[in-house]
Design an enzyme around this catalytic site. Sequence first.
Site, short mmCIF file in Angstrom:
data_model
loop_
_atom_site.label_atom_id
_atom_site.label_comp_id
_atom_site.label_asym_id
_atom_site.label_seq_id
_atom_site.Cartn_x
_atom_site.Cartn_y
_atom_site.Cartn_z
N ASP A 1 -2.11 6.26 -11.82
CA ASP A 1 -2.46 4.76 -11.32
C ASP A 1 -2.20 3.99 -12.93
OD1 ASP A 1 -3.34 6.58 -9.39
OD2 ASP A 1 -4.82 5.30 -8.79
N HIS B 1 -2.87 0.32 -11.96
CA HIS B 1 -3.70 -0.71 -11.42
C HIS B 1 -3.94 -1.99 -12.04
CE1 HIS B 1 -5.33 1.03 -7.84
NE2 HIS B 1 -6.03 2.40 -8.57
N ASP C 1 -0.20 3.04 -6.91
CA ASP C 1 -1.34 2.23 -7.47
C ASP C 1 -1.03 1.29 -8.60
OD1 ASP C 1 -2.64 3.23 -5.18
OD2 ASP C 1 -4.09 3.94 -6.28
N ASN D 1 -1.78 4.42 -2.24
CA ASN D 1 -2.46 3.78 -1.03
C ASN D 1 -3.09 2.34 -1.39
OD1 ASN D 1 -4.31 5.16 -3.00
ND2 ASN D 1 -5.88 3.92 -2.00
N HIS D 2 -2.68 1.90 -2.50
CA HIS D 2 -3.17 0.30 -2.80
C HIS D 2 -1.79 -0.34 -2.62
CE1 HIS D 2 -7.19 -0.22 -4.49
NE2 HIS D 2 -7.13 1.16 -4.63
N HIS E 1 1.27 10.47 -4.47
CA HIS E 1 0.06 9.82 -4.95
C HIS E 1 -1.21 10.45 -4.65
CE1 HIS E 1 -2.34 6.40 -6.33
NE2 HIS E 1 -3.02 6.53 -5.21
N HIS F 1 -4.26 9.28 -8.03
CA HIS F 1 -5.25 8.63 -7.00
C HIS F 1 -6.69 8.87 -7.56
CE1 HIS F 1 -6.24 7.60 -3.05
NE2 HIS F 1 -6.45 8.65 -2.44
#
Length: 436
Positions: A62, A64, A90, A122-123, A276, A350
Amino acid sequence: MRKNGLTDRFFPGVTCRAIAQLRACRLIPEAQVRELCHKARELLIEEGNVVSVDAPVTICGDIHGQFHDLMELFRVGGDVPDTNYLFMGDFVDRGFYSLESFLLLLCLKVRYPDRITLIRGNHESRQITTVYGFYDECIRKYGSANVWRYCCEVFDYLALGALVLGASSALEPTSGTTTTTTTTTMATTTMIDDSELEIEVLNSKGDVTMSSHRPRRQHPSSDASTDSRNNNNNNNNNNNNIGAAPYRSGVPGTGASGDGGGSIGGSRTGAVLCVHGGLSPLIDTVDKIRLIDRKQEVPHEGAMCDLLWSDPDEIEGWGLSPRGAGFLFGGDIVKHFNYKNDLSLIARAHQLVMEGYKEMFDSGIVTVWSAPNYCYRCGNVAAGDYARSNGILGSNDPAADSSAVLSPGRRYRVFEAAAQDTRGMPAKKPVADYFL
Ligand SMILES: [Mn+2]
């Protein structure tokens, strides 16, 4: 054709300028974002749900929106295109620079499509980004939802997973792959003649902080003689061919790739599956992932949802996920899936892991996290990771029979958060942490 027009306008001048601008953490004009997203979609639409990637590749978790940490990651791990990268999703939300981070990665993808692989987290979803920050960031920085919409259209085309193929047996000594090496490393790896380097952990300075060896596997064929590793000090990780020097030429292919398998005494190396989140009770083979119609918003349930949402856990079989999407899956599920699919390892992201990486289930799965000091407050020092699967050999259990799938050598590079410039941070109230 529009395709050619786009290519002409985007290659290489505009892309290079856009890359330079984004590297400086400055956004590109909306019209360029639109072109970039179109071009990216044209590329991604050609990729299967499961992208094949040749080792060596640096696998990242990730991001982010932590742009400065992404820059630190490239500084520590090597820049694109000198190092091949695989990002496990992500890219956006939570951090304050989702736009700069994602657009830079997208630019690099368009400019160096074979050097960088992006898979969906998932983001990367309309619903999640409207709650966790990316949508707001787009509105704030571009004044409308246009750019958010362009990006979401790209999300729909991102691959769901990747298979890393052709990983060689043991890791070669660190000196061959990094410029910042220590003599300690060399001493360690050369002193132990009858073992090979399986796992190595490095800090951001390139110092080895941990390494583990395993007994060298005896091969009846002459391949054993190639175990001198490669001493190519000019290795720049550009090698993308499974069988080509400087990586071991005698490496058995993976069952998943179907090439060259079983050539050495019945021992096999497996591919590394990157997703992910994790596994799905609806998916028992990698080929079933290939059958999913992925070009859509992430569904609330089903195989595609599970791949992006599930987590490994110390349970048997399957369990309900506290996230409300995906499932928990135990070590027995991982072992069976890996065996059935000739995998040696599942790499996934994740979940925040304080050390940056975490292996579970006899190294059948690893969680990789690349956002240090997550949300600028979690204090996870070692949030970087890199599973550099350019090495493999020897099963986890030396006594295991020779038909066991061999696990790859893993080199984890751990780094700390980049110094943050906290100016300009929005005063937005943090949203609830659904996973903490
Ligand atoms: Mn996630």
